[in-house]
Design a protein around this motif. Structure first.
Motif, PDB file in Angstrom:
ATOM      1  N   TYR A 169      28.822  55.326  57.437  1.00  0.00           N
ATOM      2  CA  TYR A 169      28.714  54.384  58.544  1.00  0.00           C
ATOM      3  C   TYR A 169      27.617  53.353  58.237  1.00  0.00           C
ATOM      4  N   ALA A 170      27.588  52.301  59.057  1.00  0.00           N
ATOM      5  CA  ALA A 170      26.461  51.360  59.136  1.00  0.00           C
ATOM      6  C   ALA A 170      26.114  50.710  57.805  1.00  0.00           C
ATOM      7  N   GLY A 171      27.127  50.145  57.146  1.00  0.00           N
ATOM      8  CA  GLY A 171      26.905  49.346  55.949  1.00  0.00           C
ATOM      9  C   GLY A 171      26.847  47.865  56.289  1.00  0.00           C
ATOM     10  N   GLY A 172      26.018  47.125  55.572  1.00  0.00           N
ATOM     11  CA  GLY A 172      25.903  45.685  55.811  1.00  0.00           C
ATOM     12  C   GLY A 172      27.087  44.911  55.273  1.00  0.00           C
ATOM     13  N   GLY A 173      27.348  43.751  55.871  1.00  0.00           N
ATOM     14  CA  GLY A 173      28.412  42.870  55.394  1.00  0.00           C
ATOM     15  C   GLY A 173      27.986  42.111  54.153  1.00  0.00           C
ATOM     16  N   GLY A 174      28.954  41.785  53.295  1.00  0.00           N
ATOM     17  CA  GLY A 174      28.670  41.002  52.095  1.00  0.00           C
ATOM     18  C   GLY A 174      28.548  39.515  52.406  1.00  0.00           C
ATOM     19  N   GLY A 175      27.680  38.845  51.667  1.00  0.00           N
ATOM     20  CA  GLY A 175      27.509  37.403  51.843  1.00  0.00           C
ATOM     21  C   GLY A 175      28.676  36.615  51.280  1.00  0.00           C
ATOM     22  N   GLY A 176      28.887  35.438  51.820  1.00  0.00           N
ATOM     23  CA  GLY A 176      29.949  34.571  51.330  1.00  0.00           C
ATOM     24  C   GLY A 176      29.480  33.690  50.185  1.00  0.00           C
ATOM     25  N   THR A 177      30.430  33.250  49.371  1.00  0.00           N
ATOM     26  CA  THR A 177      30.144  32.305  48.292  1.00  0.00           C
ATOM     27  C   THR A 177      31.241  31.250  48.257  1.00  0.00           C
ATOM     28  N   TRP A 178      30.883  30.044  47.840  1.00  0.00           N
ATOM     29  CA  TRP A 178      31.880  28.987  47.747  1.00  0.00           C
ATOM     30  C   TRP A 178      32.486  28.916  46.352  1.00  0.00           C
ATOM     31  N   VAL A 179      31.651  29.044  45.326  1.00  0.00           N
ATOM     32  CA  VAL A 179      32.122  28.848  43.960  1.00  0.00           C
ATOM     33  C   VAL A 179      32.524  30.152  43.279  1.00  0.00           C
ATOM     34  N   GLY A 180      31.846  31.257  43.569  1.00  0.00           N
ATOM     35  CA  GLY A 180      32.110  32.519  42.887  1.00  0.00           C
ATOM     36  C   GLY A 180      33.566  32.932  42.954  1.00  0.00           C
ATOM     37  N   THR A 181      33.995  33.704  41.968  1.00  0.00           N
ATOM     38  CA  THR A 181      35.407  34.070  41.855  1.00  0.00           C
ATOM     39  C   THR A 181      35.677  35.541  42.144  1.00  0.00           C
ATOM     40  N   SER A 182      34.727  36.234  42.735  1.00  0.00           N
ATOM     41  CA  SER A 182      34.977  37.616  43.154  1.00  0.00           C
ATOM     42  C   SER A 182      34.209  37.894  44.440  1.00  0.00           C
ATOM     43  N   ALA A 183      34.629  38.944  45.154  1.00  0.00           N
ATOM     44  CA  ALA A 183      34.060  39.241  46.460  1.00  0.00           C
ATOM     45  C   ALA A 183      32.737  39.996  46.328  1.00  0.00           C
ATOM     46  N   SER A 184      31.860  39.772  47.281  1.00  0.00           N
ATOM     47  CA  SER A 184      30.670  40.598  47.402  1.00  0.00           C
ATOM     48  C   SER A 184      31.078  42.014  47.795  1.00  0.00           C
ATOM     49  N   THR A 185      30.272  42.991  47.422  1.00  0.00           N
ATOM     50  CA  THR A 185      30.608  44.374  47.745  1.00  0.00           C
ATOM     51  C   THR A 185      30.011  44.779  49.089  1.00  0.00           C
TER      52      THR A 185
END
Length: 241
Positions: A169-185
């Protein structure tokens, strides 16, 4: 209402608050809802009010909301802080929201968590990359570079009260990126941030986990209100029968 009849006794309780929303417009990840586990709580003969906090709603075009507190049997966990974006700071909570991306110095800082409930969010970076929201298990991460994914959400924390097997439970959300080509974990119900010029949008946190919503790396204010929403909280009470 948790009603005790017949005789008083002791219980164990897990209290997880609602997670904060990620932001649009170069947004960081939302902070997880505060999480507390208390053992040996005396439950007297009466009805005990139990309140489960909602996840923070994503913003229609920019900032979302922080999560809502959860409480029961004398324990209150604080809602997770919503993240910042290119024009606004992140907010503190059970865990703090991640810092938004910036185009110039200074960087946007992640917000503080609450001792015993969660950790701080990660800082945002220049060049449109947001920081991860804080989690119960760890601070959110700052993104490493311009072409990277957004900062990872802070890890969640395991508990087995609900099923007898560990659930995170209670994990933080991943940050967004505009240029990067993969998702934050993101773990513990937290949502991943958007990437690749927002062709891959952010991900909402899972319900009843207290996870933070993923941030949107979009270059402008767009409607990602559903995708950036934080996860609702949960309360589990364990007792002998």
């Amino acid at each position: 209402t948790f009603t005790v009849s017949g005789k008083a006794g002791t219980v164990d309780i897990m209290v997880v608050a609602g997670g904060g929303a990620g932001a649009n417009y170069h947004g960081g990840g939302g902070g997880a809802g505060g999480m507390q586990i208390v053992t040996g709580v005396t439950a007297s003969i009466q009805g005990h009010t139990i309140t489960v906090g909602a996840g923070g709603a994503g913003g229609f075009s920019s900032l979302g909301a922080s999560g809502v507190d959860s409480s029961g049997l004398g324990t209150t966990s604080l809602g997770g802080g919503r993240s910042g974006n290119i024009g606004a700071v992140s907010l503190s909570g059970g865990s703090g929201g991640g810092g938004g991306a910036t185009t110039t110095s200074p960087i946007s800082l992640g917000a503080a968590g609450t001792a015993g409930q969660g950790h701080a969010g990660g800082n945002g970076a220049q060049n449109h990359v947001g920081g991860g929201g804080g989690g119960k298990g760890a601070v959110g991460s700052a993104p490493p570079s311009y072409n990277s994914p957004g900062g990872a959400g802070g890890t969640g924390y395991n508990n087995d009260y609900k099923t007898g097997s560990n659930i995170m439970y209670a994990g933080g959300g991943g940050g967004g990126t505009w240029v990067g080509t993969s998702a934050s974990t993101a773990t513990g119900g937290g949502g991943q941030g958007s990437y690749n010029q927002n062709t891959n949008p952010p991900v909402a946190a899972l319900v009843n986990t207290g996870g933070g919503g993923g941030g949107s790396g979009a270059q402008s204010q767009v409607n990602h209100s559903v995708q950036t929403t934080g996860g609702s909280g949960i309360i589990v009470i364990r007792y002998l029968i």
